[in-house]
Design a protein around this motif. Structure first.
Motif, PDB file in Angstrom:
ATOM      1  N   HIS A   1      -3.502  -8.307  -7.616  1.00 50.95           N
ATOM      2  CA  HIS A   1      -2.524  -6.709  -7.219  1.00 50.95           C
ATOM      3  C   HIS A   1      -2.822  -6.669  -8.302  1.00 50.95           C
ATOM      4  N   GLY A   2      -3.300  -4.835  -8.273  1.00 50.58           N
ATOM      5  CA  GLY A   2      -3.342  -3.415  -9.270  1.00 50.58           C
ATOM      6  C   GLY A   2      -4.863  -3.859  -9.349  1.00 50.58           C
TER       7      GLY A   2
ATOM      8  N   LEU B   1      -2.327   0.143  -3.947  1.00 50.26           N
ATOM      9  CA  LEU B   1      -0.883   0.017  -4.777  1.00 50.26           C
ATOM     10  C   LEU B   1      -0.136   0.344  -3.576  1.00 50.26           C
ATOM     11  N   LEU B   2       1.611  -0.755  -3.655  1.00 54.43           N
ATOM     12  CA  LEU B   2       2.287  -0.365  -2.867  1.00 54.43           C
ATOM     13  C   LEU B   2       2.614   0.943  -3.292  1.00 54.43           C
TER      14      LEU B   2
ATOM     15  N   ARG C   1       4.617   3.681  -0.293  1.00 51.42           N
ATOM     16  CA  ARG C   1       5.683   3.887  -0.684  1.00 51.42           C
ATOM     17  C   ARG C   1       6.642   4.241   0.486  1.00 51.42           C
TER      18      ARG C   1
ATOM     19  N   LEU D   1       5.282  -6.577   1.861  1.00 51.39           N
ATOM     20  CA  LEU D   1       5.713  -6.680   0.996  1.00 51.39           C
ATOM     21  C   LEU D   1       5.904  -7.753  -0.298  1.00 51.39           C
TER      22      LEU D   1
ATOM     23  N   LYS E   1      11.554  -8.501  -1.564  1.00 45.25           N
ATOM     24  CA  LYS E   1      12.189  -7.405  -2.983  1.00 45.25           C
ATOM     25  C   LYS E   1      13.671  -7.885  -3.261  1.00 45.25           C
TER      26      LYS E   1
ATOM     27  N   ASP F   1      11.922  -3.805  -8.369  1.00 45.50           N
ATOM     28  CA  ASP F   1      10.206  -2.764  -8.204  1.00 45.50           C
ATOM     29  C   ASP F   1       9.958  -4.536  -7.466  1.00 45.50           C
ATOM     30  N   THR F   2       8.362  -4.076  -6.743  1.00 44.95           N
ATOM     31  CA  THR F   2       8.108  -5.814  -6.045  1.00 44.95           C
ATOM     32  C   THR F   2       6.549  -4.751  -5.561  1.00 44.95           C
ATOM     33  N   ASN F   3       5.925  -5.913  -4.684  1.00 43.64           N
ATOM     34  CA  ASN F   3       4.255  -4.484  -4.465  1.00 43.64           C
ATOM     35  C   ASN F   3       3.660  -5.435  -3.241  1.00 43.64           C
TER      36      ASN F   3
ATOM     37  N   HIS G   1      -1.503 -13.124  -6.747  1.00 50.77           N
ATOM     38  CA  HIS G   1      -1.589 -12.603  -8.258  1.00 50.77           C
ATOM     39  C   HIS G   1      -2.080 -13.385  -9.115  1.00 50.77           C
TER      40      HIS G   1
END
Length: 401
Positions: free
Chosen positions: A209-210, A275-276, A280, A287, A290, A295-297, A351
Motif C-alpha cells: 500500500h502506497g 490510493l484511497l 474517497r 477498504l 474502518k 483513516d484506512t486504506n 501491507h
C-alpha cells in the motif's frame, strides 16, 4: 521525556465496565494471527452484584441493518466467543499474556482484570465497502468487535448503559517469503493482415500500500490500423461470496493518452499509484475495514488459507492491471467503428511485514486515548450504534500526573 505507549480506552455510560487495549489492529500472517488481549476495569458499586463478560465477534453485513428481504436480514455472525471476567474464573496473574496487560493491571489497580482471545484459523480479515457521502447506516462489511458488558448471567438481558463496544481490525500482511515473481503477458491481435503485438510486465507480483507500481509496456503495431488510445488502469475486484456472489469492479488508478500509429512501436514505463486518497468520494471501493475516526486504506488482497472454504470469507478482494488499446477504423456489419482489445495482469496489494518490536524495547509510559465523538473538532453528535458505546471519561482510571 520518556517514550509513550497509547492505550485505547472506552467506558460504558453507567461506568460499571471499561475496556483498555494496547492496539486495535491485529495481524494475520497467513500461518499465524496476533491474539486479542486487553484489560477490563470494573466499578463494584456500579455493578450492583452483576457479573462482567467480554466477547469477541466477527460479523458479515451485506447492506444496512434495515434492509431485509422477506424478513431475512443480510447479516451473519461468523464467530462469537465469550469470557467471564468478573468474578474471575482463574487467578488474575494466570490471565496475563502480554507486557502491556501487566502494565495496565499495575496502573488500574485491583479492580482490573485481563482478557485474551485467539482468532480461529478460518476467519476472514476486516474489509468494508466505502459508502457514498449520502449513505447512512452500516454497509457491506466484515467487522470485528470487542464488547464488554455487565449482566446477571452470560445469557441475561444486556442494558445499553452497561455495555461498551470497541471495533478492532484483523489485517492481512504479506507473506514472509519473497515478494513474488514478475508478471508478464504477451498477446497478438490479428486486426488486419499483420498482427498488433502487445507485451506488458510488472516488476513483481506483490506490491505494498502506497507503493508506486511500474508497468513495462511494449506495443508493436504491424497492422494497418491506428491505436487511438492506450488506457492502463488498476482495477479492484470485490466479490461477495456469501449470499449473492455479486462482483464489483472499480478502477482505483488510471493513466491514458498514448497513441500508436500503423507500423509504429511504443515502448514505455507507466507509473501507477492506487490510493484511497484519490478515491474517497467513490461508492463501492473496498477498504481494509474502518475504525471510527481513523483513516484506512484500500483493501488488501484476500488470501485463502489451505482447508478454508472461500464462502467463509464473506467478501473477497483481488487486483489486476488492465491494458486496453482503442483501435480505430475497424469494419463492423454496418459502419467503421472503434474496437477495443485488452489484457489483464493480476497482482496482490498488501501491507509489508512490520519490524518486530521486542517487549524489552516497548515504551514504558502509558497514555490513555478516549473514544468520545464530541472530543473531535468539527464533529457534532454521536454516531455509535448503542447508547452505551460512549467513553465515561477518567472516572475508572488513575489520574495522570
Amino acid at each position: 521525556m520518556s517514550p509513550k505507549n497509547v492505550v485505547f480506552k472506552k467506558i460504558c455510560k453507567d461506568k460499571s465496565v471499561g475496556v483498555y487495549m494496547g492496539r486495535r489492529d491485529f495481524v494475520d500472517r497467513v500461518d499465524s494471527v496476533d491474539p486479542v488481549d486487553g484489560v477490563i476495569a470494573i466499578d463494584r458499586e456500579a455493578l450492583q452484584g452483576r457479573k462482567v463478560f467480554v466477547t469477541l465477534s466477527c460479523t458479515f453485513r451485506y447492506g444496512r441493518d434495515d434492509m431485509d428481504v422477506m424478513g431475512v436480514a443480510f447479516r451473519r455472525e461468523l464467530y462469537l466467543s465469550t469470557r467471564q471476567v468478573y468474578p474471575p474464573l482463574q487467578d488474575r496473574e494466570q490471565g496475563v499474556h502480554t507486557r502491556t496487560q501487566a502494565k495496565l493491571l499495575r496502573k488500574l489497580g485491583d479492580d482490573a482484570y485481563p482478557f485474551f482471545f485467539e482468532f480461529p484459523h478460518n476467519l476472514p480479515c476486516s474489509v468494508a465497502m466505502q459508502p457514498a457521502p449520502h449513505d447512512v447506516g452500516k454497509q457491506c462489511a466484515v467487522e470485528f468487535e470487542v464488547k464488554a458488558f455487565s449482566a446477571e448471567s452470560q445469557d441475561g438481558k444486556i442494558r445499553k448503559r452497561s455495555s461498551v463496544k470497541l471495533m478492532i481490525r484483523k489485517v492481512q500482511y504479506a507473506p514472509e517469503t519473497e515478494e513474488g515473481a514478475p508478471v508478464e503477458i504477451s498477446r497478438d491481435f490479428p486486426v488486419s493482415d499483420k498482427p498488433l503485438h502487445v507485451t506488458a510486465r510488472l516488476d513483481k507480483e506483490i506490491f505494498y500500500h502506497g507503493e508506486t507500481m511500474r508497468l513495462h509496456l511494449n506495443v508493436v503495431n504491424n497492422s494497418s490500423k491506428n491505436v487511438k488510445n492506450v488506457v492502463v488502469s488498476v482495477d479492484q475486484v470485490a466479490t461477495v461470496v456469501l449470499y449473492s456472489n455479486d462482483s464489483y469492479v472499480k478502477c482505483v488508478a488510471i493513466e491514458e493518452g498514448e497513441t500508436v500509429s500503423a507500423g509504429k512501436t511504443l515502448q514505455k514505463d507507466i507509473l501507477l499509484l492506487p490510493l484511497l486518497a484519490n478515491n474517497r468520494e467513490r461508492r463501492g471501493i473496498a477498504l481494509d475495514g474502518k475504525l471510527k475516526h481513523e483513516d484506512t486504506n484500500l483493501a488488501s488482497s484476500s488470501t485463502i488459507k489451505p482447508g478454508v472454504l472461500k464462502e467463509v470469507l464473506g467478501l473477497m478482494v483481488s487486483y489486476r492491471v488492465t491494458v486496453k488499446l482503442i483501435i480505430g477504423g475497424l469494419m463492423s456489419s454496418s459502419c467503421l467503428c472503434d474496437s477495443e482489445v485488452s489484457l489483464e495482469l493480476p497482482f496482490k496489494l498488501m501491507h509489508p511485514k512490520p519490524d518486530t518490536v521486542k517487549e524489552s524495547e516497548m515504551e514504558e509510559e502509558l497514555v490513555f486515548q478516549e473514544f468520545k465523538r464530541s472530543y473531535l473538532r468539527g464533529m457534532i453528535g454521536d454516531d455509535d450504534d448503542e447508547e452505551g458505546n460512549v467513553s465515561g471519561g477518567d472516572d475508572m482510571a488513575p489520574k495522570e500526573n
